[in-house]
Design an enzyme around this catalytic site. Sequence first.
Site, short mmCIF file in Angstrom:
data_model
loop_
_atom_site.label_atom_id
_atom_site.label_comp_id
_atom_site.label_asym_id
_atom_site.label_seq_id
_atom_site.Cartn_x
_atom_site.Cartn_y
_atom_site.Cartn_z
N HIS A 1 4.18 6.15 3.51
CA HIS A 1 4.14 7.17 2.45
C HIS A 1 3.14 6.79 1.36
O HIS A 1 2.28 7.60 0.98
CB HIS A 1 5.54 7.32 1.85
CG HIS A 1 5.59 8.23 0.66
ND1 HIS A 1 5.96 9.55 0.73
CD2 HIS A 1 5.30 8.00 -0.66
CE1 HIS A 1 5.91 10.10 -0.46
NE2 HIS A 1 5.51 9.18 -1.34
N GLU A 2 3.23 5.56 0.87
CA GLU A 2 2.38 5.16 -0.26
C GLU A 2 0.91 5.09 0.14
O GLU A 2 0.03 5.44 -0.65
CB GLU A 2 2.85 3.82 -0.82
CG GLU A 2 4.27 3.83 -1.39
CD GLU A 2 4.47 4.88 -2.47
OE1 GLU A 2 5.61 5.33 -2.65
OE2 GLU A 2 3.48 5.27 -3.14
N HIS B 1 -0.76 8.32 -0.27
CA HIS B 1 -1.29 8.52 -1.62
C HIS B 1 -2.62 7.79 -1.80
O HIS B 1 -3.57 8.31 -2.39
CB HIS B 1 -0.30 8.01 -2.67
CG HIS B 1 0.93 8.83 -2.81
ND1 HIS B 1 0.93 10.20 -2.83
CD2 HIS B 1 2.24 8.45 -2.94
CE1 HIS B 1 2.17 10.65 -2.98
NE2 HIS B 1 2.98 9.61 -3.04
N HIS C 1 2.44 14.57 -2.94
CA HIS C 1 3.75 14.90 -2.38
C HIS C 1 3.77 16.32 -1.83
O HIS C 1 3.01 17.19 -2.28
CB HIS C 1 4.83 14.75 -3.45
CG HIS C 1 5.12 13.33 -3.80
ND1 HIS C 1 5.59 12.93 -5.03
CD2 HIS C 1 5.01 12.19 -3.07
CE1 HIS C 1 5.76 11.63 -5.05
NE2 HIS C 1 5.41 11.15 -3.86
#
Length: 588
Positions: free
Chosen positions: A237-238, A241, A247
């Site tokens: 997930h990170e 980014h 998101h």
Amino acid sequence: MLLIPSKKSFWHQEMFLIGLLIALRESMAAPTPTAEDINRGVDWLTKFGYLPPPNPVTGQLQTQEELSKAIKAMQEFGGLKATGILDEPTLMLMKTPRCSLPDLSHSQALRRRRSAQPLTKWNKRNLSWRVRNFPKESSLGHDTVRALMYYALKVWSDITPLNFHEVAGNNADIQIDFSRADHNDGYPFDGPGGTVAHAFFPGEHHTSGDTHFDDEESWTFRSSDIHGMDLFAVAVHEFGHAIGLTHISDMESIMRPYYQGPVGDPLKYDLPYDDKVRIWQLYGVRESVSPTAKPDISKTEDHPFLPDLPENRSTTQPRKDEPDRCSTHFDAVAQIRGEAFFFKGKYFWRLTRTKHLVSLQPAQIHRFWRGLPLNLDSVDAVYERTTDHKIVFFKGDRYWVFKDNNVEEGYPRPITDFGLPLGGVDAAFSWSLNDKTYFFKDNLFWSYDDKEHRMDEGYPLETILWKGIPVTLDDAMGWSDGATYFFRGKEYWKIVNSNMEAEQGYPQSTAKDWLVCSDMLSDGPGSESTQTGAHSRQGHQDESRSENGYEVCSCTSSAGSLFGTAYNDLLWFLSIIHLFTAALISVL
């Protein structure tokens, strides 16, 4: 400058909370939240972009209508029924561990968008990464953490033109930290639960791409601990980014802001299709990748090892695969920055310029040279280039170039760059006598010009240039005494460069003379150690010196021996003539 809210500001905030409480009490659909829940709800909505922060100067706060819209936007984004009130499901979702980054900016919240694309992306395709510090109290060992970071990045590089490589030093594009509380980046952590990690979007700022994990979380991997936080899932997930994704509200997306638990085996994990589409919109599709293809897990040669169970960092038992320096033969030997390095398996020993062994225990190769595959089981050959003092590693059909401890971008590359055939090399070293690099494979050797970046004409040759050394080698290196040393099995040969012939009294024991194994006896002609160990590569067999044809016979009464000696001398002489002819051609 610290701004002190005015009495008017406090009055507006109090009236706002009272109005919110009245609205909640009027709703009969859910139990009335406490004042603490209301305060936390407002803080949460502000923190993650659904409400603008209060202005202590003007005292301007949201109206009840604006608050209701913010709650609805949060509920819609989180997949809840849009009631506009802080009901129990909403409060439960607010307590779910999640990413620190906001879901929406204020303007986006007012428009209630599902997601927003970032304004930036990386303008290069080769990105470096580094774990700057590790969890202090986690059961996960350093190697496991690094392997999980590797696989989490690989999820994105498998489908895009991006390439990630691990480096040492402070210049990595993506710096990975495990931090606690306020760590001076504007996104303080809050202990176990709450916000668990965050990453910064691509850009020119010094923090761009950096990824931080809360060190107070219980980070796990392949664990049955339901209270733990799966490090791989959060890292995927990170890193989304870190390469430009925001998101999204999709319940199946890895970019959903809430922690969703483990996502499965890192070796087999496949991104949801919507996530693939979003990253393709930024960088395009990786060449030869089908948009509907599953991840290819058949090729695992570059993939680091992941344990079935987490490593226990408190356990300091010696590794079972650590070789014994006094009884092994070495995969590669090299002089690097004036020091000697002896490589065996995943490990190496290091000797100073004065032949002082730095440690009796070996060090791990991939921890010293960051950028080699984490699961590298051995190296074939290593040498330092005389032209730029960069270090070259060979394994199989590929090679890596390092500047100090950091791998250069674009590696590994095929050894055919040197004009070598596929199949790997047994040995490589740069000869100070002519600044040429020599490669050895089986009974062949090549001469390479590092300055001109080309192979010399007329190679390979079948006869060794240096007289009295084995036809096949494990490796060779020059040393500070001006001599060249050739290694095979447990023995080595010394040649003073001007002589082109092995010194009298050789071979000698590598372990005794180089690895401080003073308790070992010299290998005698009848001992087992005279059976020179073959290079640990497929296709090589353990043969005696006489079978390999490099034992020098001391008998001169036999006509056959005389013929063999004369024949070898002739081949050696022809090799010398060939060397000088090639050198003359290169000059002309």
